[in-house]
Write a protein that holds these residues in place. Structure first.
Motif, PDB file in Angstrom:
ATOM      1  N   UNK B 103       0.816  -1.203   0.000  1.00 34.49           N
ATOM      2  CA  UNK B 103       0.000   0.000   0.000  1.00 34.49           C
ATOM      3  C   UNK B 103       0.854   1.260   0.000  1.00 34.49           C
ATOM      4  N   UNK B 104       2.151   1.109   0.239  1.00 34.05           N
ATOM      5  CA  UNK B 104       2.985   2.309   0.295  1.00 34.05           C
ATOM      6  C   UNK B 104       3.516   2.737  -1.068  1.00 34.05           C
ATOM      7  N   UNK B 105       3.446   1.862  -2.052  1.00 35.81           N
ATOM      8  CA  UNK B 105       3.760   2.289  -3.417  1.00 35.81           C
ATOM      9  C   UNK B 105       2.465   2.674  -4.118  1.00 35.81           C
ATOM     10  N   UNK B 106       2.494   3.739  -4.899  1.00 35.69           N
ATOM     11  CA  UNK B 106       1.314   4.098  -5.683  1.00 35.69           C
ATOM     12  C   UNK B 106       1.064   2.986  -6.700  1.00 35.69           C
ATOM     13  N   UNK B 107      -0.124   2.358  -6.651  1.00 34.70           N
ATOM     14  CA  UNK B 107      -0.322   1.145  -7.437  1.00 34.70           C
ATOM     15  C   UNK B 107      -0.239   1.352  -8.950  1.00 34.70           C
ATOM     16  N   UNK B 108      -0.451   2.565  -9.419  1.00 36.03           N
ATOM     17  CA  UNK B 108      -0.588   2.756 -10.867  1.00 36.03           C
ATOM     18  C   UNK B 108       0.706   3.170 -11.550  1.00 36.03           C
ATOM     19  N   UNK B 109       1.758   3.400 -10.803  1.00 39.08           N
ATOM     20  CA  UNK B 109       3.032   3.773 -11.430  1.00 39.08           C
ATOM     21  C   UNK B 109       4.051   2.647 -11.304  1.00 39.08           C
ATOM     22  N   UNK B 114       8.731   5.494  -9.853  1.00 32.77           N
ATOM     23  CA  UNK B 114       8.591   6.053  -8.508  1.00 32.77           C
ATOM     24  C   UNK B 114       9.957   6.350  -7.892  1.00 32.77           C
ATOM     25  N   UNK B 115      10.939   5.503  -8.207  1.00 34.90           N
ATOM     26  CA  UNK B 115      12.289   5.774  -7.690  1.00 34.90           C
ATOM     27  C   UNK B 115      12.897   6.966  -8.428  1.00 34.90           C
ATOM     28  N   UNK B 153       5.249  -3.165 -12.096  1.00 39.59           N
ATOM     29  CA  UNK B 153       4.341  -2.430 -11.210  1.00 39.59           C
ATOM     30  C   UNK B 153       4.435  -3.034  -9.810  1.00 39.59           C
ATOM     31  N   UNK B 155       2.377  -4.325  -7.792  1.00 40.43           N
ATOM     32  CA  UNK B 155       1.670  -5.572  -7.499  1.00 40.43           C
ATOM     33  C   UNK B 155       2.352  -6.779  -8.139  1.00 40.43           C
ATOM     34  N   UNK B 166      11.461  -0.437  -1.685  1.00 38.14           N
ATOM     35  CA  UNK B 166      11.154   0.674  -0.791  1.00 38.14           C
ATOM     36  C   UNK B 166      12.434   1.205  -0.143  1.00 38.14           C
TER      37      UNK B 166
ATOM     38  N   UNK C 226       0.202   5.354   0.214  1.00 37.61           N
ATOM     39  CA  UNK C 226       1.108   5.778  -0.860  1.00 37.61           C
ATOM     40  C   UNK C 226       1.148   7.289  -1.019  1.00 37.61           C
ATOM     41  N   UNK C 229       3.734   8.139   1.334  1.00 39.31           N
ATOM     42  CA  UNK C 229       5.056   7.849   0.754  1.00 39.31           C
ATOM     43  C   UNK C 229       5.481   8.966  -0.190  1.00 39.31           C
ATOM     44  N   UNK C 323      -2.967  -0.588 -13.850  1.00 35.11           N
ATOM     45  CA  UNK C 323      -2.165  -1.717 -14.330  1.00 35.11           C
ATOM     46  C   UNK C 323      -2.560  -3.038 -13.683  1.00 35.11           C
TER      47      UNK C 323
END
Lengths: 309, 683, 327
Positions: B103-109, B114-115, B153, B155, B166, C226, C229, C323
Motif C-alpha cells: 500500500x505504500x507504493x502508488x499502485x498505478x506507477x 517512482x524511484x 508495477x 503488485x 522501498x 502511498x 510515501x 495496471x
C-alpha cells in the motif's frame, strides 16, 4: 507466585455498555444535522399526504365550476385548475400515491436484490454466473424503455402492476453490490467457522451474511425510495405510469407543464414537493451511510498488525 | 567507536514531542537523540505511539493531528516548518521505509518511475541518468535483473521485493537518517532476515543513522545500538541494547522480555503482563503502567515518574534503582501461572491416534474467462502432506506464506474425500463418510482462527457466538444455557459478559471467546490457525498459557499452525515443517529444533531473531536466496533446491539426484521420531 | 491487456445478442400493430390488414422467432432495420435522428463527467470547508430533481426570459433555427445556443452524481499509505495530491461512468421530448404510441449498443488507468 489465568477482572478496552453499537449509531445519527432535517421533512410530508385530505373539504376529482384556474386563495389553498378541481386536494392525493409507490418499490427491489445478491455471492459457481448474466442483461437496456413498452399492456391492472414493474427493473445494481459484499464476507473467518461447524448454508445467509450487509441495505433502500419516486413521476409525466383518473405527482406535473408560465400554481406546488421529498430522503440516506458505515468506526485498527499472511 | 559517538553532535534531537488527535493524545512527551550512523530501536506494543513518533519527525501526520515540542535536525527546528521547507528535507536528509510496501507504493506507477521521481525531486538529473541510478539502487538492494524490474508495477513484486525497492527508494538521495516503521512486520521470517540484511547494507553504504520502529524484541536486539521502549505514548526506558536486555530497570520492559517465547529455551509457562495496553483516551493520573504493574505502590498512582537514570540508562519508574540493584528475572516479579500436569501420561505409542494424514494433495485450477471459465493451469497448493497427532499432544505445523498450511487445514475440516491421499480422523477415513457421519464428526474437530476481529460475527452477542456449534449439533436448549457460562469461565472471562458484542472486547479476550466457541462441543482435536499472531506480545503470553492449561486439563490434541517458530517451540510436542505444499521435516520438537536435518528447517531456524543481543550477534545466519518459486509449476525433483545451500555446494553428480527425484520423508533412524525429506540430510 | 479487453468484448457481444432478441420478442408481443391498422377509417378488411402486416414483417400470426429471424437476417446481410408502420425505411429515420441524440449524449455526459470529477476532487481536498459544503448542498438539490423536471424548469426559465424581454434570448425548441442564413460560423453559434439548455439539463445531473462519487473516492485516497510515501519522498502536499492522489482516485470513476450511462440515456430521451429535439428518445415515445414495432426495436438496439459501448469504454479506461487489471 501463582494466579488464575483470567482477564475478566480487568475492564474491557472499549465502552462496555450492552447494545453499544445501537447507541453509537443513534448518537451519530443525532449528531448528523442532515438526518434530523431530512427526517423532519419526510415526516411532515407524510403527515401532509395522509392527513391533508381530512383538512380540506375539497375532493381531488370533483370540480368547482365557480372557480376555474383561480390562483391560490383562502378557499382553494393551492388554487384550481382548468376544470375547477382543487389543486391542494390533488397535490396531496398525488403526493400520497407517489410516496406509497416509492416505498413499495424500494421495499420490493431491496428484498429481491438482497436475495439474488446474497445467493449469487454465497453459492458462487453456476448460480453466480447465471444470476450475474441476468443482472447484466437487465442492465443493458435503460429500464425506462422496457417499462414503456410493457406498460400499455398493463393499463387495466392499475398502479400495483406499475409498482411491480418499477421494482423489477430497479434491483440490479444493489444486487451486484450485495453479491460482492457477500463474496468477501464468505471468505471472512466467522463465516468459515460456521461452515466448519456444520451450519446449514441458508442459515448462514440469514444469520451471518444478511445482518452484516444490513447497514448497506438500509441506506440503499432509503435512497431507493427517492429514486423510485423520481422514476414514477418521470414515467407518469410521459403517460406511461399512473393514469387518470388516478393522480400522482407525475401526472400533475404533466397536466401543469404547458400552463406553468402563466398559471404557476398548477406546476410549482407539485414540483416543489417532489424535490423537497427526494432531497430529504437523500439527506437521510447520506447521514445513515455515515452513521452505519463500519469504516468510520471511532476505533480504527492499529497500524501495526502482526499478521504474516 | 564509543568515543566517536560521544564526541559527535546529535544529528537528531527530539524533545518533549507530543501529538494529539483531537482530544486523544497519541504521544505524550517523547525525548530521543540520534547520533550520526547509529541505530536506534524504538520498541512498543500497538498503540504505544511508536509509529506516530516516527511520522511526527517528518511532519507526515494527517491534518487532524496537532504536534507540540521540538524536533531538531542538526540544530534546525522542524516542528512548525512550512510544508515547502519540510519537503526539501523529506527523502533528502531523512527518508522513510514504511510497514506495508504494497500500500505504500502508488499502485498505478511503475517501480522505476517512482524511484526516478524520488531522485529527481532532490537532484538535477535527466531521466536517463536517473533511471540508470535507479537500476543501480535496485541492484544494491539485491533485486535480480534491475533493469527489467524498473518496469514492473508494485503488485507484480513479492512482499520482500517490494520492501527492498522501498529501501532503494529511501536511500536514493543518500539520506542522513533512515526511519523504518515496522519494515518487516508483514513478511515471512526468511524474507525478514533478507530485508534486515538489506537494511544493514543500505546503512553501511550511505552511513545513515537508522531509526528502527518495531514490536519485535528479537529484531531490535539484532539491529539496534540503543533502544527506547515506549508505553502509552512515552519512552519508559532507554539504554544501550545489551544493557537494556540484560538489566531492564522498568517493570514493563522486564515483563516484555519475559512474555516473549524463545527459540532457544523449551516450554514452561510464559510471563504474561496482566491486562491490556493502556488506552490513551482516558489515562488515570500517575504512571500509565500502574494498572498492570506487579510492583505498583501508592505513590505510582499520583504522579507520573520522569525518565531518569545514570550513564545513559534511563527509566521512568520510581523503583528503577531497586530493579537495577536486584536484577530479578521476569518470573520473580510477575505472577506466573502453574500448568497442571498433563492429563495423559501414557507413552506416545500407546495413545490413541487422533489424526493421521498421508500423501494429501490439493490442486486449484487457474481459471480464465468470465462466463465460460476454462482451466489454464493448476496451483499445487498441497502436494504431499503427512501429519500424525495422538491423543493429548500438540503438533506444530510450520511454514511460510504459500506453503499450503491453510489449504491443508481446510482440506482437513472439509471432512470430505481428499483429491488424493488419506485423512483419518479418530480412526475414520473421511473419504468414506456420509453426510450424517461427517456432521457428527464435526463436533470432534474444531478450529480457532488467526484474526480475532474477523472470526467472530460482529452482529452476534458472544453468548450466541459460543452457542453456535452447539446449535449446529442440535444440542438441547438447557445444555446450551448451562454450557455457555461454563465455557466463558473456563477461558477466563465472566459469564455475565455473554450479552456483550465482540467489539466490546480486546484482541486477547476475543481470542479467548474463539477458544470457548471451539470448546463448546467438546472436541477431541482443536485446530489452531495462527491463534496468537495478531496479538501483542504481552497478551499473547496469556493466551498461550491458557492453551497449555486447557490441554492439560481436558486432554485435548492440538494442531497448532504458526509461522512463528518460537511459539511453536514453546507450545508443541511435535513439529512438522512445510515448504511449497510438502512436509519436509517432522519429529519431536527437541529433535527438530536441536538437530534440524533439512536445509530449509535450518535456514528457517537461523532466520528467527532472538531477543538476546549477545546471542543474536554470535549466531551464524543461513540466508535463503530469493523467493519461493511459484506453485503453479510442478517441478521434478526436490522443490527446495532453487534456494538450497546444500544443493548449491554439491558437485554435478550429486546434484542430479536432487533434480530428478523428489526426496521422500525418511526417518533418521528406525524408531526415532524424526524424519526429513532430503537426499543429503544433516546427520 | 488486449486479451482482457477481447474477453470483455466477447462477453458484451453475447449480452447484446440475447438482449436484442429479448427486446424484439418483448416489443413484438407487447405492442399491437394490428390494432393500429384495424383502427384506420374506413376499416380495412382482415385480409388486407394481414397483407400489410406481413409486408412489414409485423404479422402476429407468424411466430415471434420467425419474425426475428427475418428481421435479423435483413439486419446482418443488408444492414436493414426494416420498415416503419408507415412503410418508410427505419434506416432513414435512424440515420437522421442518431446524430441529434449522440450530439446531446456525448457533450452532456462528457461535460458532466469532467466537471464532476474536478468538483468532487476539489471538494474532497477542502472537506468540511464552506466551499465543500456549498458544492455538497448544490449536488444534493440537483440529485433530488428528476432530469425531466430540471429540463422543464430550464425551459420555463427561458420562456420567462422571452416573455420579459420580448425576444428569444436562449432558444428552447429544436436543435437549429430553421432556414438560418449565414456561414458556418453563424450555424455553429446557432447550434451551440440550441445545445445550451438540453446539455445543461443532462450535464448538471452528471455533475452532481460524479462529484459526490469522486469526493468519496478522493477522500479514501487522502488517507492512503502511498500518498504519505509520496510526501515522504519530498513532494509537497499539492504535488502528491495531483500526481499520486487524483490519478488513483479516478480509476473507480470509469465503472461509475458505465453504470450511470443508463440514467443519462433515459434523461436524454426526456430532454429531447421536452426541448423538441427530433432524436431517438422522441422517436421512441412516438413509436410506442403508434405501435411501431420496428422503430421501437431500432431504438432499443441503439440503446443497447450505446450502453455496452460505454461499458466497454469504461473497461478500456480502467485497463488504461489501472495496471492491476491488465492480465
Amino acid at each position: 507466585m501463582t494466579t488464575l489465568i483470567t482477564e475478566a477482572t480487568l475492564p474491557a478496552a472499549e465502552a462496555p455498555a450492552p447494545g453499544g453499537r445501537l447507541r453509537l449509531v443513534l448518537s451519530r445519527l443525532t449528531a448528523a444535522k442532515g438526518v434530523l432535517v431530512g427526517g423532519t421533512i419526510v415526516l411532515l410530508l407524510f403527515l401532509l399526504a395522509f392527513g391533508g385530505p381530512f383538512i380540506t373539504h375539497w375532493d381531488y376529482a370533483t370540480p368547482d365550476y365557480s372557480a376555474l384556474r383561480q390562483p391560490p386563495s383562502g378557499t382553494h389553498w393551492f388554487g384550481t385548475n382548468g376544470l375547477g378541481q382543487d389543486v391542494f386536494a390533488q397535490t396531496v392525493r398525488g403526493l400520497q400515491k407517489s410516496l406509497i409507490i416509492g416505498l413499495l418499490v424500494a421495499l420490493f427491489s431491496t428484498v429481491v436484490a438482497s436475495l439474488v445478491g446474497a445467493c449469487a455471492g454465497y453459492f458462487g459457481g453456476w448460480i453466480d454466473r447465471g444470476l450475474t448474466f441476468l443482472v447484466d442483461l437487465l442492465l443493458v437496456f435503460p429500464s425506462f424503455l422496457i417499462i414503456t413498452i410493457i406498460s400499455p399492456k398493463l393499463k387495466g391492472a392499475g398502479w400495483i402492476a406499475f409498482v411491480v414493474l418499477l421494482a423489477a427493473f430497479n434491483w440490479m445494481i444493489t444486487a451486484r453490490v450485495i453479491r460482492s459484499m457477500t463474496r468477501s464476507l464468505r471468505e471472512r473467518e466467522f463465516v468459515r467457522a460456521a461452515q466448519f461447524m456444520g451450519v446449514h448454508p441458508l442459515r448462514i445467509i440469514v444469520r451471518h451474511i444478511l445482518p452484516n450487509v444490513a447497514s448497506f441495505l438500509i441506506t440503499d433502500a432509503t435512497v431507493a425510495v427517492g429514486g423510485a419516486v423520481m422514476s414514477e413521476t418521470a414515467l407518469s409525466y410521459f403517460g406511461f405510469g399512473v393514469r387518470a383518473p388516478d393522480v400522482s405527482l407525475g401526472t400533475l406535473l404533466a397536466a401543469g407543464t404547458d400552463q406553468a408560465p402563466v398559471f404557476p400554481w398548477l406546476f410549482y406546488f407539485a414540483a416543489g414537493l417532489l424535490v423537497l421529498f427526494v432531497l430529504a430522503i437523500n439527506l437521510i440516506g447520506d447521514g445513515l451511510r455515515d452513521a452505519l458505515d463500519p469504516t468510520t468506526e471511532a476505533a480504527r485498527p492499529a497500524r501495526t498488525s502482526r499478521s504474516s499472511k | 567507536m564509543i568515543t566517536d559517538l560521544i564526541e559527535s553532535r546529535d544529528l537528531l534531537e527530539v524533545k518533549e514531542l507530543a501529538v494529539d488527535f483531537g482530544a486523544a493524545p497519541a504521544v505524550r512527551g517523547v525525548d530521543l537523540r540520534l547520533k550520526r550512523g547509529e541505530t536506534l530501536g524504538i520498541v512498543g506494543e500497538s498503540g504505544s505511539g511508536k509509529s506516530v513518533t516516527a511520522l511526527a519527525v517528518l511532519g507526515l501526520l494527517p491534518g487532524s493531528a496537532s504536534v507540540r515540542g521540538s524536533v531538531r535536525l542538526e540544530g534546525r527546528e522542524l516542528v512548525g516548518l512550512p510544508n515547502r521547507e519540510l519537503a526539501k528535507i523529506r527523502g533528502n536528509k531523512i527518508a522513510m521505509v514504511f510497514q506495508d510496501p504494497l500500500s505504500a507504493f502508488t499502485p498505478v506507477y511503475r517501480i522505476g518511475d517512482q524511484i526516478v521521481e524520488a531522485l529527481r525531486i532532490h537532484q538535477s538529473l535527466d531521466r536517463a541518468a536517473a533511471r540508470k541510478r535507479a537500476a543501480e539502487l535496485l541492484d544494491l538492494v539485491g533485486i535480480p535483473e534491475p533493469e527489467r524490474a524498473l518496469d514492473n508495477f508494485p503488485h507484480e513484486f513479492s512482499g520482500g521485493m517490494r520492501q527492498r525497492a522501498m529501501i532503494a527508494m529511501a536511500i536514493a538521495n543518500d539520506p542522513d537518517i533512515l526511519l523504518a516503521d515496522e519494515p518487516t512486520t508483514a513478511l515471512d521470517v526468511t524474507i525478514q532476515a533478507q530485508v534486515l540484511d538489506v537494511l544493514r547494507k543500505a546503512q553501511r553504504e550511505t552511513g545513515a543513522a537508522l531509526v528502527l520502529v518495531s514490536h519485535d524484541l528479537g529484531v531490535i536486539a539484532g539491529m539496534a545500538d540503543r533502544v527506547a521502549v515506549m508505553y502509552a505514548g512515552r519512552v519508559v526506558e532507554t539504554a544501550g541494547v545489551d544493557e537494556l536486555f540484560a538489566r531492564p530497570r522498568h517493570p514493563y520492559t522486564l515483563g516484555l522480555i519475559g512474555a516473549v517465547p524463545r527459540l532457544d529455551t523449551g516450554g514452561g509457562p510464559l510471563v504474561p503482563i496482566p491486562g491490556n495496553p493502556a488506552a490513551l483516551g482516558d489515562l488515570p493520573p500517575g504512571c500509565p503502567f500502574a494498572a498492570r504493574c506487579p510492583l505498583v505502590q501508592d505513590r505510582c498512582r499520583t504522579a507520573e515518574p520522569p525518565l531518569a537514570g545514570t550513564d545513559g540508562h534511563l527509566a521512568a519508574c520510581v523503583r528503577a534503582d531497586e530493579l537495577a540493584e536486584r536484577r530479578p528475572a521476569p518470573s520473580e516479579v510477575y505472577p506466573v501461572p502453574t500448568v497442571p500436569p498433563p492429563a495423559v501420561s501414557v507413552p506416545r505409542e500407546e495413545r490413541e491416534q487422533v489424526l493421521r494424514v498421508t500423501g494429501l494433495t490439493k490442486t486449484f485450477p487457474v481459471l480464465k474467462g468470465t462466463v465460460f471459465k476454462r482451466r489454464v493451469g493448476d496451483v499445487y497448493a498441497v502436494d504431499g502432506v503427512e501429519l500424525d497427532i495422538r491423543h493429548g499432544e500438540t503438533l506444530g505445523l510450520v511454514g511460510e506464506s504459500g506453503s499450503g498450511k491453510s489449504t491443508t487445514l481446510f482440506e482437513l475440516l472439509r471432512l470430505g474425500r481428499p483429491e488424493s491421499g488419506r485423512i483419518e480422523l479418530l480412526g475414520q477415513d473421511t473419504a468414506g463418510l456420509d453426510r450424517a457421519g461427517a456432521h457428527k464428526l464435526r463436533a470432534d474437530i474444531q478450529i480457532v482462527f488467526q484474526d480475532p476481529m474477523a472470526s467472530l460475527d460482529p452482529r452476534l452477542p458472544i453468548g450466541d457466538v459460543i452457542a453456535e456449534p452447539l446449535l449446529a449439533q442440535h444440542a438441547p436448549r438447557e445444555l446450551i444455557a448451562r454450557r455457555v457460562p461454563e465455557l466463558l469461565r473456563q477461558v477466563g472471562l465472566e459469564p455475565a459478559h455473554a450479552e456483550r458484542y465482540p467489539h466490546q472486547f480486546s484482541g486477547g479476550q476475543r481470542q479467548r471467546i474463539s477458544i470457548a466457541r471451539a470448546l463448546a462441543v467438546q472436541p477431541r482435536l482443536l485446530v489452531l490457525d495462527e491463534p496468537v499472531s495478531a496479538l501483542d506480545v504481552s497478551v499473547q503470553a496469556g493466551v498461550l498459557n491458557l492453551l497449555q492449561q486447557l490441554k492439560a486439563e481436558l486432554g485435548l490434541a492440538y494442531l497448532f499452525v504458526s509461522h512463528d517458530l518460537s511459539v511453536i517451540r514453546h507450545l508443541s510436542d511435535r513439529v512438522s515443517v512445510m515448504y511449497l505444499g510438502r512436509t519436509v521435516e517432522s519429529g519431536s520438537v527437541e529433535a527438530v529444533f536441536e538437530q534440524p536435518r533439512h536445509p530449509y528447517t535450518r535456514a528457517l531456524l537461523s532466520a528467527v531473531p532472538l531477543p538476546d543481543p549477545p546471542a543474536e550477534r554470535a549466531r551464524t545466519r543461513v540466508l535463503l536466496a530469493g523467493d519461493p518459486p511459484s506453485p503453479t509449476e510442478r517441478q521434478t525433483g526436490c522443490r527446495f533446491r532453487t534456494r538450497c545451500q546444500v544443493y548449491a555446494a554439491l558437485d554435478a553428480d550429486r546434484r542430479g539426484r536432487c533434480e530428478q527425484q523428489a526426496p521422500p520423508l525418511a526417518q533418521a533412524a528406525p524408531g526415532r521420531d524424526h524424519a526429513a525429506a532430503c537426499h543429503y540430510p544433516e546427520a | 491487456m488486449i486479451r482482457y479487453l477481447a474477453k470483455r468484448f466477447g462477453y458484451y457481444a453475447a449480452l447484446l445478442l440475447v438482449a436484442v432478441f429479448l427486446a424484439y420478442a418483448l416489443s413484438a408481443s407487447a405492442l399491437g400493430p394490428r390494432s393500429y391498422f384495424e383502427a384506420k377509417q374506413p376499416r380495412p378488411s382482415a385480409a388486407s390488414v394481414d397483407r400489410q402486416l406481413t409486408a412489414l414483417n409485423l404479422n402476429d400470426h407468424t411466430p415471434v422467432v420467425e419474425r426475428f429471424g427475418t428481421w435479423a437476417k435483413d439486419l446482418v446481410l443488408h444492414g436493414d432495420l426494416g420498415r416503419t408502420i408507415h412503410d418508410t425505411s427505419v434506416n432513414d429515420d435512424f440515420g437522421r435522428r442518431v446524430w441529434v441524440s449522440l450530439r446531446l449524449l456525448l457533450i452532456g455526459s462528457v461535460l458532466g463527467m469532467v466537471l464532476g470529477v474536478a468538483g468532487g476532487a476539489w471538494s474532497a481536498v477542502r472537506q468540511y470547508k464552506i466551499s465543500d459544503r456549498a458544492l455538497t448542498l448544490f449536488s444534493f438539490v440537483l440529485l433530488s430533481t428528476p432530469v425531466f423536471l430540471l429540463a422543464l424548469l430550464l425551459k420555463n426559465g427561458a420562456i420567462a426570459a422571452k416573455d420579459a424581454t420580448g425576444q428569444e434570448v436562449i432558444p428552447f425548441t429544436g436543435y437549429e433555427t430553421p432556414g438560418l442564413a449565414g456561414g458556418i460560423g453563424a450555424h455553429l453559434a446557432d447550434w451551440s445556443l440550441h445545445l445550451l439548455l438540453p446539455t445543461l439539463s443532462l450535464a448538471l445531473g452528471g455533475l452532481a452524481l460524479y462529484s459526490r462519487y469522486q469526493r468519496g473516492t478522493m477522500l479514501d485516497v487522502l488517507g492512503s499509505d502511498y500518498l504519505r510515501t509520496a510526501e515522504a519522498k519530498g513532494l509537497t502536499r499539492n504535488q502528491a495530491l495531483i500526481k499520486h492522489g487524483l490519478r488513483t482516485a479516478i480509476i473507480p470513476m470509469s465503472t461509475m461512468f458505465a453504470y450511470s450511462f443508463l440514467g443519462i440515456f433515459t434523461g436524454a430521451a426526456f430532454t429531447e421530448t421536452i426541448f423538441g429535439w427530433h432524436g431517438m428518445g422522441e422517436w421512441f415515445i412516438q413509436a410506442i404510441n403508434e405501435q411501431d414495432v420496428n422503430s421501437v426495436v431500432a431504438v432499443n438496439l441503439f440503446a443497447a449498443v450505446v450502453v455496452l459501448a460505454s461499458g466497454f469504454l469504461a473497461d478500456v479506461l480502467t485497463a488504461a488507468l489501472d495496471p492491476r487489471v491488465r492480465t
